[in-house]
Motif scaffolding. Structure first.
Motif, PDB file in Angstrom:
ATOM      1  N   GLN A  25       0.827  -1.201   0.000  1.00 29.68           N
ATOM      2  CA  GLN A  25       0.000   0.000   0.000  1.00 29.68           C
ATOM      3  C   GLN A  25       0.865   1.256   0.000  1.00 29.68           C
ATOM      4  O   GLN A  25       0.537   2.247  -0.668  1.00 29.68           O
ATOM      5  N   ALA A  26       1.967   1.216   0.730  1.00 29.91           N
ATOM      6  CA  ALA A  26       2.881   2.369   0.747  1.00 29.91           C
ATOM      7  C   ALA A  26       3.437   2.622  -0.650  1.00 29.91           C
ATOM      8  O   ALA A  26       3.550   3.777  -1.089  1.00 29.91           O
ATOM      9  N   PHE A  27       3.796   1.541  -1.365  1.00 31.68           N
ATOM     10  CA  PHE A  27       4.279   1.716  -2.735  1.00 31.68           C
ATOM     11  C   PHE A  27       3.204   2.323  -3.625  1.00 31.68           C
ATOM     12  O   PHE A  27       3.471   3.271  -4.381  1.00 31.68           O
ATOM     13  N   LEU A  28       1.995   1.790  -3.574  1.00 32.45           N
ATOM     14  CA  LEU A  28       0.921   2.283  -4.445  1.00 32.45           C
ATOM     15  C   LEU A  28       0.592   3.735  -4.141  1.00 32.45           C
ATOM     16  O   LEU A  28       0.315   4.520  -5.056  1.00 32.45           O
ATOM     17  N   PRO A 242       9.168  -2.795  -6.968  1.00 29.07           N
ATOM     18  CA  PRO A 242       9.118  -1.580  -6.147  1.00 29.07           C
ATOM     19  C   PRO A 242       9.537  -1.799  -4.703  1.00 29.07           C
ATOM     20  O   PRO A 242       9.930  -0.852  -4.015  1.00 29.07           O
ATOM     21  N   ILE A 243       9.434  -3.043  -4.214  1.00 27.05           N
ATOM     22  CA  ILE A 243       9.945  -3.392  -2.895  1.00 27.05           C
ATOM     23  C   ILE A 243      10.674  -4.725  -3.020  1.00 27.05           C
ATOM     24  O   ILE A 243      10.438  -5.472  -3.968  1.00 27.05           O
ATOM     25  N   PRO A 244      11.582  -5.049  -2.090  1.00 25.08           N
ATOM     26  CA  PRO A 244      12.278  -6.330  -2.181  1.00 25.08           C
ATOM     27  C   PRO A 244      11.301  -7.482  -2.013  1.00 25.08           C
ATOM     28  O   PRO A 244      10.455  -7.475  -1.114  1.00 25.08           O
ATOM     29  N   VAL A 245      11.417  -8.475  -2.877  1.00 24.06           N
ATOM     30  CA  VAL A 245      10.552  -9.647  -2.805  1.00 24.06           C
ATOM     31  C   VAL A 245      11.228 -10.752  -2.003  1.00 24.06           C
ATOM     32  O   VAL A 245      10.572 -11.490  -1.280  1.00 24.06           O
ATOM     33  N   LEU A 274      10.219   4.265  -1.187  1.00 27.92           N
ATOM     34  CA  LEU A 274      10.600   4.110   0.219  1.00 27.92           C
ATOM     35  C   LEU A 274       9.763   3.000   0.844  1.00 27.92           C
ATOM     36  O   LEU A 274       8.533   3.017   0.770  1.00 27.92           O
ATOM     37  N   ASN A 275      10.444   2.052   1.461  1.00 24.92           N
ATOM     38  CA  ASN A 275       9.779   0.887   2.044  1.00 24.92           C
ATOM     39  C   ASN A 275       9.701   1.037   3.558  1.00 24.92           C
ATOM     40  O   ASN A 275      10.736   1.136   4.224  1.00 24.92           O
ATOM     41  N   PRO A 276       8.485   1.038   4.128  1.00 23.85           N
ATOM     42  CA  PRO A 276       8.370   1.209   5.580  1.00 23.85           C
ATOM     43  C   PRO A 276       8.829  -0.011   6.377  1.00 23.85           C
ATOM     44  O   PRO A 276       9.021   0.093   7.598  1.00 23.85           O
ATOM     45  N   LEU A 277       9.012  -1.169   5.701  1.00 27.95           N
ATOM     46  CA  LEU A 277       9.446  -2.382   6.393  1.00 27.95           C
ATOM     47  C   LEU A 277      10.586  -3.037   5.607  1.00 27.95           C
ATOM     48  O   LEU A 277      10.383  -4.034   4.906  1.00 27.95           O
ATOM     49  N   PRO A 278      11.797  -2.493   5.717  1.00 28.84           N
ATOM     50  CA  PRO A 278      12.916  -3.062   4.947  1.00 28.84           C
ATOM     51  C   PRO A 278      13.290  -4.457   5.441  1.00 28.84           C
ATOM     52  O   PRO A 278      12.977  -4.850   6.569  1.00 28.84           O
ATOM     53  N   ASP A 302      12.635   0.765  17.963  1.00 29.61           N
ATOM     54  CA  ASP A 302      11.513   1.480  17.351  1.00 29.61           C
ATOM     55  C   ASP A 302      11.526   1.460  15.821  1.00 29.61           C
ATOM     56  O   ASP A 302      10.787   2.207  15.192  1.00 29.61           O
ATOM     57  N   GLN A 303      12.359   0.616  15.202  1.00 31.58           N
ATOM     58  CA  GLN A 303      12.440   0.582  13.744  1.00 31.58           C
ATOM     59  C   GLN A 303      11.817  -0.707  13.199  1.00 31.58           C
ATOM     60  O   GLN A 303      12.373  -1.787  13.375  1.00 31.58           O
ATOM     61  N   PRO A 304      10.672  -0.608  12.517  1.00 28.92           N
ATOM     62  CA  PRO A 304      10.064  -1.803  11.933  1.00 28.92           C
ATOM     63  C   PRO A 304      10.955  -2.360  10.819  1.00 28.92           C
ATOM     64  O   PRO A 304      11.499  -1.617  10.008  1.00 28.92           O
ATOM     65  N   MET A 305      11.082  -3.675  10.769  1.00 26.28           N
ATOM     66  CA  MET A 305      11.866  -4.326   9.725  1.00 26.28           C
ATOM     67  C   MET A 305      11.638  -5.834   9.790  1.00 26.28           C
ATOM     68  O   MET A 305      11.184  -6.365  10.798  1.00 26.28           O
TER      69      MET A 305
END
Length: 400
Positions: A25-28, A242-245, A274-278, A302-305
């Motif tokens: 959703q962040a990508f879209l 657009p994000i790592p698979v 920009l990916n909120p969950l790398p 505090d960093q989601p990943m």
């Protein structure tokens, strides 16, 4: 004339047990904003919209909602979508006529005339006197139409398509070819494939000269690392995912913006997503279990990943290693996936040609079966053709 090139969205993917809806959703959302700001003349999406041939209702709704928002952001911009190897071609096409009301054109399968011949013009679209789009969905090697004896199927197909395009292009408009395949010489996760490579992860590679000379820009999908193939004499580009698979896709992900100017080679630029969950491999280099657990414990709270623990051993791994990793990450906003194992002092002849679960999920049924037949030493073109036909029949029956 300006287009946006993107591919390999893989909507609906789960990374182990984790739903990646937040990232998609962040990508879209970012893509809608890019379209709004750039106001391109067209957008091409070169395959793998979904991660599976049977995406969830939530994934399908995410797709339809995004396409409507993209249309609202640039109402005059046509969007061209082709099926990838992960997509169900018939599922994508089932409402393609309805999508045309929103200026969205979907090509999931090879078009045919009433007498069974290739309907070349069903793959050719004119964009308001600005460019021509030649849209080709994913076709496995042996699913390309037959060629005259002595001719390569793929090369003959693209040459014929290019010739058909030029016949309807008296203005010499820029021509964009969409395709979903792997080209020899591409860079996959830092490893450049050479002429002798038969295909990492079960991929089949084609030579870059298969496209001929009738296309000004080749907009590819299938390889997730964004790249322009060098030394080909033409502009062949993977926009990348657009994000790592997968875990090994630790590089910048983006969409490509293509500018055509007075018949010169197109000018390319990228817009990073920009990916909120790398995805993170911790530590970067394999470490013994206790050292790796300490590295996990030092991650910020505090960093989601997503986290993959990178461990090595001289003999056997602790059977509780994943549980200990989860405990080390307790209280953090991390999603632990699994440990990545490296054995020390393993003889080279004992190293197995294994693939990760993510790589296996990224392979088609035909690729998995072909890999197995290769190991048995009985792989043949006849087997590939029989399996392709069986898969096609099952797909058609499933979606009747």
């Amino acid at each position: 004339m300006k287009i946006i090139h993107t591919s390999d969205w893989h909507l609906g993917q789960y990374l182990y047990t984790f739903d990646r809806r937040i990232e998609h959703q962040a990508f879209l959302d970012q893509l809608v904003q890019i379209v709004h700001d750039a106001q391109p003349d067209a957008m091409v999406v070169s395959g793998d919209i979904f991660h599976s041939i049977a995406p969830s209702v939530k994934a399908q709704k995410m797709y339809t909602d995004a396409m409507i928002r993209i249309h609202d952001a640039a109402p005059d911009m046509p969007v061209f979508i082709t099926a990838g190897n992960h997509d169900s071609a018939s599922r994508l096409e089932v409402d393609s006529n309805l999508w045309q009301l929103a200026n969205v054109h979907v090509v999931g399968t090879l078009r045919h005339t009433a007498d069974g011949q290739v309907d070349w013009h069903g793959h050719i679209f004119r964009v308001d006197g600005k460019c021509i789009i030649a849209a080709v969905p994913f076709l496995s090697t042996h699913n390309f139409p037959p060629a005259p004896e002595g001719e390569d199927r793929q090369k003959y197909f693209f040459r014929t398509l290019g010739e058909k395009v030029q016949k309807v292009n008296p203005q010499h408009l820029p021509v964009v070819l969409m395709a979903h395949l792997a080209v020899r010489g591409c860079d996959i996760t830092g490893h450049k494939e050479d002429d002798n490579h038969t295909g990492a992860g079960g991929l089949d590679y084609v030579s870059p000269d298969v496209f001929g000379d009738n296309f000004d820009y080749v907009a590819l999908g299938h390889i997730h690392r964004p790249q322009t193939l060098s030394g080909t004499g033409k502009c062949i580009r993977y926009s990348g995912s657009p994000i790592p698979v997968n875990v090994n896709e630790d590089y910048r992900h983006s969409v490509t913006i293509v500018d055509f100017n007075d018949g010169n080679l197109p000018k390319l630029s990228t817009h990073e997503i920009l990916n909120p969950l790398p995805l993170r491999v911790v530590p970067k280099q394999p470490a013994y279990t206790e050292e790796a657990l300490k590295a996990l414990a030092q991650l910020p709270d505090d960093q989601p990943m997503y986290v993959f623990m990178n461990v090595k051993t001289r003999d056997a791994f602790d059977p509780d290693i994943d549980e200990r990793a989860v405990e080390a990450l307790k209280g953090k906003q991390c999603r632990f996936c699994r440990h990545l194992a490296t054995f020390e002092n393993q003889p080279a002849d004992e190293i197995r040609d294994d693939i990760t679960p993510e790589e296996l999920a990224d392979m088609s049924l035909q690729q998995v079966a072909g890999r197995y037949m290769d190991q048995l030493g009985i792989h043949s073109q006849e087997f590939d053709e029989m399996l392709d036909e069986a898969v096609r029949q099952v797909e058609e029956e499933r979606h009747k």
